[in-house]
Design an enzyme around this catalytic site. Structure first.
Site, PDB file in Angstrom:
ATOM      1  N   LYS A  26       1.218  -1.102 -14.852  1.00  0.00           N
ATOM      2  CA  LYS A  26      -0.210  -1.489 -14.887  1.00  0.00           C
ATOM      3  C   LYS A  26      -1.105  -0.296 -14.619  1.00  0.00           C
ATOM      4  CE  LYS A  26      -0.677  -1.142 -10.220  1.00  0.00           C
ATOM      5  NZ  LYS A  26      -1.483  -0.141  -9.534  1.00  0.00           N
ATOM      6  N   ASP A  77       1.409  -6.155  -6.157  1.00  0.00           N
ATOM      7  CA  ASP A  77       1.283  -5.997  -7.610  1.00  0.00           C
ATOM      8  C   ASP A  77       2.314  -6.808  -8.388  1.00  0.00           C
ATOM      9  OD1 ASP A  77      -0.806  -4.202  -7.310  1.00  0.00           O
ATOM     10  OD2 ASP A  77       0.538  -2.473  -7.229  1.00  0.00           O
TER      11      ASP A  77
HETATM   12  P1  ATP Z   1       1.783   0.477  -6.493  1.00  0.00           P
HETATM   13  O1  ATP Z   1       0.953   0.972  -7.631  1.00  0.00           O
HETATM   14  O2  ATP Z   1       2.249  -0.937  -6.666  1.00  0.00           O
HETATM   15  O3  ATP Z   1       1.222   0.789  -5.153  1.00  0.00           O
HETATM   16  P2  ATP Z   1       3.594   2.576  -7.081  1.00  0.00           P
HETATM   17  O4  ATP Z   1       3.676   2.451  -8.569  1.00  0.00           O
HETATM   18  O5  ATP Z   1       2.715   3.664  -6.549  1.00  0.00           O
HETATM   19  O6  ATP Z   1       3.173   1.207  -6.487  1.00  0.00           O
HETATM   20  P3  ATP Z   1       6.401   2.166  -6.892  1.00  0.00           P
HETATM   21  O7  ATP Z   1       7.060   2.959  -7.968  1.00  0.00           O
HETATM   22  O8  ATP Z   1       6.251   0.726  -7.086  1.00  0.00           O
HETATM   23  O9  ATP Z   1       5.007   2.811  -6.523  1.00  0.00           O
HETATM   24  O10 ATP Z   1       7.209   2.502  -5.561  1.00  0.00           O
HETATM   25  C1  ATP Z   1       6.677   2.346  -4.283  1.00  0.00           C
HETATM   26  C2  ATP Z   1       7.816   2.560  -3.287  1.00  0.00           C
HETATM   27  O11 ATP Z   1       8.771   1.514  -3.428  1.00  0.00           O
HETATM   28  C3  ATP Z   1       8.550   3.877  -3.528  1.00  0.00           C
HETATM   29  O12 ATP Z   1       8.397   4.654  -2.379  1.00  0.00           O
HETATM   30  C4  ATP Z   1       9.995   3.500  -3.742  1.00  0.00           C
HETATM   31  O13 ATP Z   1      10.874   4.264  -2.975  1.00  0.00           O
HETATM   32  C5  ATP Z   1      10.093   2.010  -3.328  1.00  0.00           C
HETATM   33  N1  ATP Z   1      10.944   1.246  -4.263  1.00  0.00           N
HETATM   34  C6  ATP Z   1      11.820   0.300  -3.933  1.00  0.00           C
HETATM   35  N2  ATP Z   1      12.411  -0.222  -5.012  1.00  0.00           N
HETATM   36  C7  ATP Z   1      11.898   0.392  -6.077  1.00  0.00           C
HETATM   37  C8  ATP Z   1      12.126   0.281  -7.475  1.00  0.00           C
HETATM   38  N3  ATP Z   1      12.996  -0.571  -8.000  1.00  0.00           N
HETATM   39  N4  ATP Z   1      11.401   1.070  -8.282  1.00  0.00           N
HETATM   40  C9  ATP Z   1      10.484   1.943  -7.758  1.00  0.00           C
HETATM   41  N5  ATP Z   1      10.261   2.097  -6.446  1.00  0.00           N
HETATM   42  C10 ATP Z   1      10.949   1.329  -5.598  1.00  0.00           C
END
Ligand code: ATP
Length: 316
Positions: free
Chosen positions: A21, A149
């Site tokens: 997103k 999210d």
């Molecule tokens: P958001 O935009 O929802 O705040 P994001 O895109 O910045 O999230 P994500 O990639 O969703 O970040 O990851 C956030 C944290 O979740 C990371 O620090 C990661 O280590 C942990 N995590 C746990 N499981 C997963 C997964 N399957 N994929 C990605 N990150 C994961």
């Protein structure tokens, strides 16, 4: 057997695709006593997908492939995909496990909700694999327990999120928007970006006053979406977290400047960053911007939105 019965009967191998997103607009309220912030977000799901394959197994496990380096990602019970599968198993009183294989294309800690996409895709995949037959509303409720999210990754399209971002109402959006996304080599931690915003607000409270107690998405955003007008939408892209993300990663300011000088209508840091999303006028402009940002050494990809939320794409 009816079509709905066949969806409720267990499968052997299920593949689900869930989108990343972009936050077109993100307003953050003050820090609440429970440690969370009330937010108002306009989300758009874009054509950058993680794919989750689920097969029967006695235990819960996950492996990763795909275009994103996942070597630092834990694959134990803390992984959002495993948390989603175990939550569904507990809820549906399912007594065995699942082997999950995730093709990861959404950057990790990139502000594009990749972990939430994996959680949402896993809920849909395990529901189909185990034949648990939960309703969409029940799956949305479980998704909300896994991350703010995650409900949007189930819903997809374009939507307004309030509360912690998980109380969703779909928004009418005409046509297709063309985006160029610029990834950063290092992620940003969501809690750290929120903490930087709180600190900034506290330090400058006498000048800027308190944040809006009930944040809301500006009406111009909804009008631009309804009209399918990229130029109007570009003028109202906004993220309260952007300044905090730029403090933690000053190189993002150069990326924003470069994109806007190279043909983007506007750029915005998505969510807690560090991914920068550039909105362009059309597919040709997106291609031109993609080429020019790549030539500057940036890791850029093209995506369009809106796209649907987590969906089964193959079932055997
Ligand atoms: P958001 O935009 O929802 O705040 P994001 O895109 O910045 O999230 P994500 O990639 O969703 O970040 O990851 C956030 C944290 O979740 C990371 O620090 C990661 O280590 C942990 N995590 C746990 N499981 C997963 C997964 N399957 N994929 C990605 N990150 C994961």
């Amino acid at each position: 057997m009816t079509a709905s019965d066949s969806l409720r009967s267990p499968a052997q191998d299920v593949v689900v695709r869930a989108p990343g997103k972009i936050n077109l607009f993100f307003a953050v309220g003050d820090l609440l006593d429970d440690g969370y912030h009330e937010v108002a977000s306009a989300y758009q799901a874009v054509s950058l997908f993680d794919e989750v394959r689920a097969r029967h197994a006695p235990d819960f496990g996950v492996t990763f492939t795909g275009s994103i380096d996942t070597s630092d990602l834990l694959t134990d019970g803390s992984n959002l995909a495993i948390r989603a599968a175990t939550l569904l198993a507990r809820t549906a009183d399912y007594r065995s496990g699942v082997a999950l294989q995730i093709e990861k294309n959404i950057p990790i800690a990139g502000g594009m909700g990749g972990g939430s996409a994996d959680a949402a895709a896993t809920l849909v995949a395990c529901d189909a694999l185990w034949g648990t037959g939960l309703s969409r509303d029940e799956l949305l409720g479980l998704a909300a327990e896994l991350g703010a999210d995650a409900p949007f990754a189930l819903l997809g399209g374009t939507a307004i999120g309030t509360g912690r971002g998980d109380q969703l109402s779909p928004a009418l959006a005409m046509g297709t928007f063309h985006w160029v996304l610029v990834y950063s080599a290092t992620g940003l931690s969501t809690p750290q970006v929120f903490a930087a915003l709180d600190e900034h607000r506290e330090r400058h409270a006498p000048d800027i006053g308190p944040a809006d107690p009930i944040p809301h998405v500006s009406v111009e955003v909804l009008q631009a979406l309804r009209a399918g007008d990229a130029h109007v939408l570009a003028a109202c892209l906004h993220n309260d977290l952007q300044a905090a993300a730029l403090t933690l990663d000053p190189s993002l300011a150069r990326v924003l400047e470069l994109g806007e000088r190279s043909g983007a209508l506007a750029g915005v840091v998505s969510g807690s960053g560090p991914t920068v999303a550039f909105l362009t006028a059309d597919a040709d402009s997106a291609l031109g911007l993609h080429v020019s940002l790549s030539a500057s050494g940036l890791h850029a990809v093209r995506a369009t939105g809106p796209v649907p939320g987590a969906r089964v794409i193959s079932r055997a």
